[in-house]
Design a protein around this motif. Structure first.
Motif, short mmCIF file in Angstrom:
data_model
loop_
_atom_site.label_atom_id
_atom_site.label_comp_id
_atom_site.label_asym_id
_atom_site.label_seq_id
_atom_site.Cartn_x
_atom_site.Cartn_y
_atom_site.Cartn_z
N LYS A 131 -20.82 91.57 -70.99
CA LYS A 131 -20.42 92.67 -70.13
C LYS A 131 -21.59 93.57 -69.74
N ALA A 153 -27.46 90.87 -68.02
CA ALA A 153 -27.58 89.93 -66.91
C ALA A 153 -27.79 88.52 -67.47
N TRP A 179 -29.31 87.56 -71.18
CA TRP A 179 -28.49 86.90 -72.19
C TRP A 179 -29.17 85.63 -72.69
N ARG A 183 -25.18 95.50 -65.99
CA ARG A 183 -25.62 94.11 -65.80
C ARG A 183 -26.48 93.92 -64.55
N GLN A 184 -26.30 94.81 -63.57
CA GLN A 184 -26.95 94.62 -62.29
C GLN A 184 -28.07 95.62 -62.00
#
Length: 229
Positions: free
Chosen positions: A132, A135, A139, A179-180
């Motif tokens: 969650k 990115a 990961w 994440r972005q």
């Protein structure tokens, strides 16, 4: 000793760590102008949360003693509508960042620029939630790092979460997608070091460096300060 350490992390910023051992009553007794803080204490806070909240304010006032400019007599730590701390009554441009987890409280006090700090108790929660907030490339790097050292899994993922928290506080904007928009680049995990990062805001990318260490067994600490100009 509750005040664990004070460190100058730049010519205009100091980082402080408080090891929380006191009760709320103990902390109230040493807090400057407690009458100003009484109505600010969260009404729903239990004893643990009260102690963390009060220790953060005690720590900020202690850091003023290390800063170049002493605070006005009635300077108080407040929170804006988004929950971010700020210093009422302090000199223009004074910046503060606060964090607490378990028995540790961390703070950065700076004259100008931007700052972020985060302290986290090491738990497996960050690994469970990795999809969650990381990115895909992050990961993959984390999986490779923890494959090489399986015993460091929870520590590594907690560190990544903490680094993104510090970068988020530095950005000082709501609605950021971890994440972005908060991107961490490859690094070699050690007991302490720096994590290169990119912040993506309004289509623009800026590079940053997040410092990290372990202030005590079972905890990670991350922080960053960028002077103005």
């Amino acid at each position: 000793m509750p005040l664990h350490s004070v460190q100058h992390i730049s010519p205009t910023a100091v980082l402080g760590l408080w090891h929380l051992t006191e009760t709320p009553a103990d902390l109230w007794a040493g807090l400057p102008h407690p009458e100003a803080y009484q109505p600010l204490l969260p009404a729903t806070a239990d004893a643990t949360r009260q102690a963390q909240w009060l220790a953060g304010r005690r720590l900020i006032h202690r850091l003023f003693e290390e800063a170049a400019t002493p605070p006005p007599a009635q300077a108080t730590v407040r929170n804006d509508a988004t929950g971010r701390p700020w210093l009422a009554g302090a000199a223009p441009g004074t910046v503060v960042s606060l964090s607490h987890s378990g028995a540790w409280v961390a703070a950065v006090l700076a004259q100008g620029g931007r700052a972020g700090v985060d302290v986290e108790m090491i738990r497996d929660k960050a690994r469970r939630l990795a999809g969650k907030f990381l990115a895909p490339a992050e990961w993959a790097d984390a999986q490779a790092a923890t494959h090489a050292d399986p015993d460091a899994g929870s520590t590594h993922y907690t560190l990544l979460w903490s680094a993104k928290e510090s970068l988020y506080k530095l950005a000082a904007q709501r609605g950021i997608i971890f994440r972005q928009q908060l991107l961490l680049h490859s690094f070699s995990p050690r007991e302490s070091g720096e994590i290169p990062a990119t912040l993506v805001l309004s289509g623009a990318e800026t590079r940053h460096s997040i410092c990290y260490t372990q202030p005590a067994p079972g905890y990670v600490l991350t922080y960053c300060h960028e002077p103005a100009g």
